[in-house]
Design a protein around this motif. Structure first.
Motif, PDB file in Angstrom:
ATOM      1  N   SER A  28      -7.771   0.619   2.671  1.00  0.00           N
ATOM      2  CA  SER A  28      -6.469   1.193   2.318  1.00  0.00           C
ATOM      3  C   SER A  28      -5.529   0.127   1.768  1.00  0.00           C
ATOM      4  O   SER A  28      -4.767   0.393   0.814  1.00  0.00           O
ATOM      5  CB  SER A  28      -5.837   1.861   3.542  1.00  0.00           C
ATOM      6  OG  SER A  28      -6.618   2.939   3.991  1.00  0.00           O
ATOM      7  N   ASP A  58      -3.944   0.668  -1.743  1.00  0.00           N
ATOM      8  CA  ASP A  58      -2.533   1.033  -1.785  1.00  0.00           C
ATOM      9  C   ASP A  58      -1.627  -0.089  -2.273  1.00  0.00           C
ATOM     10  O   ASP A  58      -0.579   0.176  -2.872  1.00  0.00           O
ATOM     11  CB  ASP A  58      -2.064   1.495  -0.396  1.00  0.00           C
ATOM     12  CG  ASP A  58      -2.680   2.821   0.006  1.00  0.00           C
ATOM     13  OD1 ASP A  58      -3.333   3.444  -0.849  1.00  0.00           O
ATOM     14  OD2 ASP A  58      -2.520   3.232   1.165  1.00  0.00           O
ATOM     15  N   TYR A  59      -1.991  -1.333  -2.016  1.00  0.00           N
ATOM     16  CA  TYR A  59      -1.139  -2.443  -2.470  1.00  0.00           C
ATOM     17  C   TYR A  59      -0.981  -2.411  -3.982  1.00  0.00           C
ATOM     18  O   TYR A  59       0.124  -2.610  -4.515  1.00  0.00           O
ATOM     19  CB  TYR A  59      -1.732  -3.783  -2.034  1.00  0.00           C
ATOM     20  CG  TYR A  59      -1.020  -4.966  -2.657  1.00  0.00           C
ATOM     21  CD1 TYR A  59       0.240  -5.369  -2.214  1.00  0.00           C
ATOM     22  CD2 TYR A  59      -1.592  -5.664  -3.720  1.00  0.00           C
ATOM     23  CE1 TYR A  59       0.904  -6.430  -2.801  1.00  0.00           C
ATOM     24  CE2 TYR A  59      -0.930  -6.730  -4.309  1.00  0.00           C
ATOM     25  CZ  TYR A  59       0.303  -7.113  -3.851  1.00  0.00           C
ATOM     26  OH  TYR A  59       0.957  -8.167  -4.447  1.00  0.00           O
ATOM     27  N   THR A  87       1.670   0.039  -5.450  1.00  0.00           N
ATOM     28  CA  THR A  87       3.101  -0.158  -5.262  1.00  0.00           C
ATOM     29  C   THR A  87       3.776  -0.559  -6.569  1.00  0.00           C
ATOM     30  O   THR A  87       3.130  -1.008  -7.516  1.00  0.00           O
ATOM     31  CB  THR A  87       3.376  -1.225  -4.189  1.00  0.00           C
ATOM     32  OG1 THR A  87       2.709  -2.444  -4.562  1.00  0.00           O
ATOM     33  CG2 THR A  87       2.879  -0.771  -2.831  1.00  0.00           C
ATOM     34  N   SER A  92       6.020  -4.954  -1.036  1.00  0.00           N
ATOM     35  CA  SER A  92       4.868  -4.080  -1.281  1.00  0.00           C
ATOM     36  C   SER A  92       3.890  -4.106  -0.116  1.00  0.00           C
ATOM     37  O   SER A  92       3.486  -3.063   0.410  1.00  0.00           O
ATOM     38  CB  SER A  92       4.157  -4.521  -2.570  1.00  0.00           C
ATOM     39  OG  SER A  92       4.985  -4.374  -3.688  1.00  0.00           O
ATOM     40  N   VAL A 126       2.911  -1.105   2.762  1.00  0.00           N
ATOM     41  CA  VAL A 126       1.537  -0.605   2.864  1.00  0.00           C
ATOM     42  C   VAL A 126       0.993  -0.797   4.280  1.00  0.00           C
ATOM     43  O   VAL A 126       0.406   0.120   4.871  1.00  0.00           O
ATOM     44  CB  VAL A 126       0.633  -1.312   1.837  1.00  0.00           C
ATOM     45  CG1 VAL A 126      -0.832  -0.950   2.086  1.00  0.00           C
ATOM     46  CG2 VAL A 126       1.028  -0.922   0.419  1.00  0.00           C
ATOM     47  N   TRP A 160       4.599   4.797  -5.857  1.00  0.00           N
ATOM     48  CA  TRP A 160       3.559   4.467  -4.877  1.00  0.00           C
ATOM     49  C   TRP A 160       2.986   5.731  -4.258  1.00  0.00           C
ATOM     50  O   TRP A 160       1.772   5.868  -4.092  1.00  0.00           O
ATOM     51  CB  TRP A 160       4.150   3.553  -3.802  1.00  0.00           C
ATOM     52  CG  TRP A 160       3.167   3.158  -2.746  1.00  0.00           C
ATOM     53  CD1 TRP A 160       1.852   2.824  -2.920  1.00  0.00           C
ATOM     54  CD2 TRP A 160       3.418   3.074  -1.338  1.00  0.00           C
ATOM     55  NE1 TRP A 160       1.286   2.519  -1.703  1.00  0.00           N
ATOM     56  CE2 TRP A 160       2.199   2.667  -0.724  1.00  0.00           C
ATOM     57  CE3 TRP A 160       4.536   3.279  -0.543  1.00  0.00           C
ATOM     58  CZ2 TRP A 160       2.101   2.472   0.648  1.00  0.00           C
ATOM     59  CZ3 TRP A 160       4.430   3.086   0.812  1.00  0.00           C
ATOM     60  CH2 TRP A 160       3.225   2.687   1.398  1.00  0.00           C
ATOM     61  N   ARG A 189      -0.952   7.055  -4.451  1.00  0.00           N
ATOM     62  CA  ARG A 189      -1.750   7.216  -3.229  1.00  0.00           C
ATOM     63  C   ARG A 189      -2.378   8.604  -3.144  1.00  0.00           C
ATOM     64  O   ARG A 189      -3.408   8.780  -2.503  1.00  0.00           O
ATOM     65  CB  ARG A 189      -0.875   7.003  -1.995  1.00  0.00           C
ATOM     66  CG  ARG A 189      -0.338   5.598  -1.814  1.00  0.00           C
ATOM     67  CD  ARG A 189       0.506   5.518  -0.559  1.00  0.00           C
ATOM     68  NE  ARG A 189      -0.306   5.542   0.651  1.00  0.00           N
ATOM     69  CZ  ARG A 189       0.170   5.808   1.855  1.00  0.00           C
ATOM     70  NH1 ARG A 189       1.437   6.106   2.011  1.00  0.00           N
ATOM     71  NH2 ARG A 189      -0.627   5.793   2.907  1.00  0.00           N
TER      72      ARG A 189
END
Length: 569
Positions: free
Chosen positions: A64, A68-69, A72, A81, A85, A321, A325
């Protein structure tokens, strides 16, 4: 021309004497523009041995974070960021434990230590929680850059004081280091560093042909030395650094500049502005053409009235973001940038269609099946939010699009609440639009997934009847006791011929008390399609609910008859 940042990475992981490997490692070296805007990431997590599910926690944390980073905003600093996360991951893991059989035994839940190293430009950014360690090679010495979050009670008893998934709110260590060409960083779990000396690690790195070979040798030596745990190590060496730019430092601490006023036919940051879609007090939205790819997109810029509101701008950039996601066909997608962004704005897919508001205007008396199809798709989009511990909070017909293929998509995430990330203290009292906001918001309470279910039920009710389930005064009711006195207006009347169990379904979803609503969206959607046995087993609806006027006329007639009889007597 300056060369980009480049590194060499070696890594290895081994279950050792354990039955399974509860460690997780990963890294990402992206292409431009992400290499310059977000950097290179290495991450490691170590699941706790007392838990049978901590390998899920560790693998989820690493996967993740790497995903996810990079979703951002480019306008955020690395620290902002990564921390957002990590906090989101932490809350998700905590929620899994809370909803599992291990809710009262956290040491058996979804818990893992976590360390990440982000290399961007000339800086190394370190994030840490637990007892994995990050080292830096200085000369012939290894310098430990992180502090273990472990309390030692005795030789036999010790425990983690901080890790992902233990508490709903996570405090994570962060600091940065200026890097130079040739620098070496090492991330390792306790199964490695507790059983092999710093000098042995150094010798493997110096004597091995590649860092991958060095990592494997270090693991082998630690196992030979009696390691009784899983073993993982990552080694990264800086091969080349880009030129040091002052503008890169400034971007760490300030947001990108706000864009100029956009107008049709204007060229802006590689886009041609085609037309204005809408202007509001919170954002300006335009249809644009990507001059490079030829793709039609939607560009959203911040409101000029709020350009000095830092909290608003942070919330604005969270939208991107969130969109990145949520990989769901019923949620509007963010467009990945192919070039460096020079201003603060969002880019999302263009949906060729109409809003649900317009659809309802065009279809004032839809069939029950038409309504079901739209609500079912909307629910699938909402489920994507809820699985990520997010609440949309502004679901309304204007934020639901229906494209030319009749695919429903949720748009506009400006009010979305993200568990573990959104600051509850800074939350507005009421998010979203009054008519669709759940009653708990008017009491100043934090919303939940049931609040989104309420909003979806209001939309369902409106589509079926053209009305709203409660009077507009519901927004002025500021106490639970007063809310409980509100009367739900039955969907069933002489002009509407839907089954009575449809009304029962909506009545439950629209209950003013959250805990009396449906717990899951799937339950609500199912009951819209199938008669719930609990509903159809009831007797006919009381007359006071079906026809209040007739009810009171009947009461008046009975009272009149009683008076006449009394007078006659």
């Amino acid at each position: 021309m300056s060369q980009p940042l480049s590194v060499s990475i070696g890594q290895a992981t081994n279950k050792g004497v354990k039955e399974i490997n509860q460690d997780a490692i990963g890294h990402c070296i992206p292409e431009e523009p992400l290499l310059s805007t977000k950097g290179i990431v290495l991450a490691m997590a170590d699941g706790i041995s007392s838990s049978k599910v901590s390998q899920i926690a560790s693998s989820t944390a690493v996967a993740s974070f790497l995903d996810d980073y990079y979703c951002t905003s480019d306008a955020w600093a690395v620290k902002t960021s990564a921390e957002k996360v990590i906090k989101s991951i932490n809350y998700w893991l905590y929620a899994q434990t809370r909803n599992s059989p291990y809710r009262f035994e956290r040491d058996k839940g979804y818990v893992a230590t976590f360390s990440a190293l982000v290399l961007k430009s000339n800086t190394a950014h370190l994030f840490h929680s637990g007892d994995t360690r990050i080292f830096r090679l200085l000369g012939n010495q290894l310098e430990q850059l992180t502090k273990d979050h472990r309390r030692v009670v005795s030789a036999e008893v010790n425990y983690l004081t901080r890790a992902l998934g233990i508490e709903p709110v996570l405090e994570i260590d962060y600091h940065s280091e200026t890097i130079e060409k040739g620098d070496v960083f090492i991330i390792a779990t306790d199964g490695v560093y507790e059983f092999i000396s710093h000098q042995q690690i150094l010798s493997c790195i110096v004597d091995s042909e590649t860092l991958d070979i060095a990592a494997q040798q270090i693991i082998t030596q630690a196992i030979s030395a009696g390691s009784d745990d899983n073993l993982s190590i990552q080694i990264v060496r800086i091969e080349h650094l880009p030129n040091y730019q002052l503008s890169e430092l400034q971007q760490h601490i300030t947001l990108l500049p706000l864009p100029p006023r956009l107008t049709p036919r204007m060229q802006f940051d590689g886009y041609e502005i085609l037309r204005e879609i809408y202007i509001s007090s919170r954002s300006h939205v335009f249809l644009a053409l990507d001059s490079e790819s030829g793709q039609t997109v939607v560009i959203k810029t911040p409101s000029t009235e709020l350009r000095n509101n830092r909290q608003y701008l942070e919330s604005f950039m969270l939208e991107e973001w969130i969109a990145k996601r949520l990989n769901n066909p019923h949620v509007a997608k963010a467009i990945e940038p192919t070039r460096k962004r020079n201003f603060l704005y969002l880019v999302s897919e263009y949906i060729d269609g109409i809003t649900l508001t317009q659809w309802m205007t065009d279809n004032p008396k839809p069939t029950i099946n038409q309504v079901r199809k739209i609500i079912e798709q909307t629910a699938k989009g909402l489920q994507a939010f809820h699985r990520q511990e997010m609440i949309h909070q502004d679901l309304r017909p204007n934020n639901i699009m229906i494209d030319c293929n009749n695919v429903v998509k949720i748009i506009d995430f400006g009010s979305t609440f993200i568990a573990g990330v959104t600051d509850i203290k800074n939350e507005e009292a009421v998010r979203g639009t009054m008519r669709y906001s759940a009653p708990e918001y008017f009491l100043g309470e934090v919303g939940s997934s049931r609040s989104d279910i309420y909003a979806l039920a209001v939309i369902t009710y409106q589509m079926l009847s053209g009305r709203f389930p409660y009077h507009a005064e519901i927004a002025q009711v500021r106490s639970l006791s007063a809310q409980r006195r509100l009367i739900y207006k039955s969907l069933i009347n002489d002009d509407i011929e839907f089954p009575i169990w449809i009304d029962d379904t909506l009545r439950k979803a629209l209950n003013v008390e959250p805990l009396k609503r449906y717990e899951e969206l799937s339950e609500f959607v199912h009951d819209l399609h199938h008669p719930n046995k609990a509903f159809i087993s009831r007797s006919s609806r009381p007359l006071i609910e079906r026809d209040p006027v007739m009810f009171w006329q009947g009461i008046s007639l009975i009272l009149l008859l009683i008076i006449v009889i009394q007078l006659a007597v």
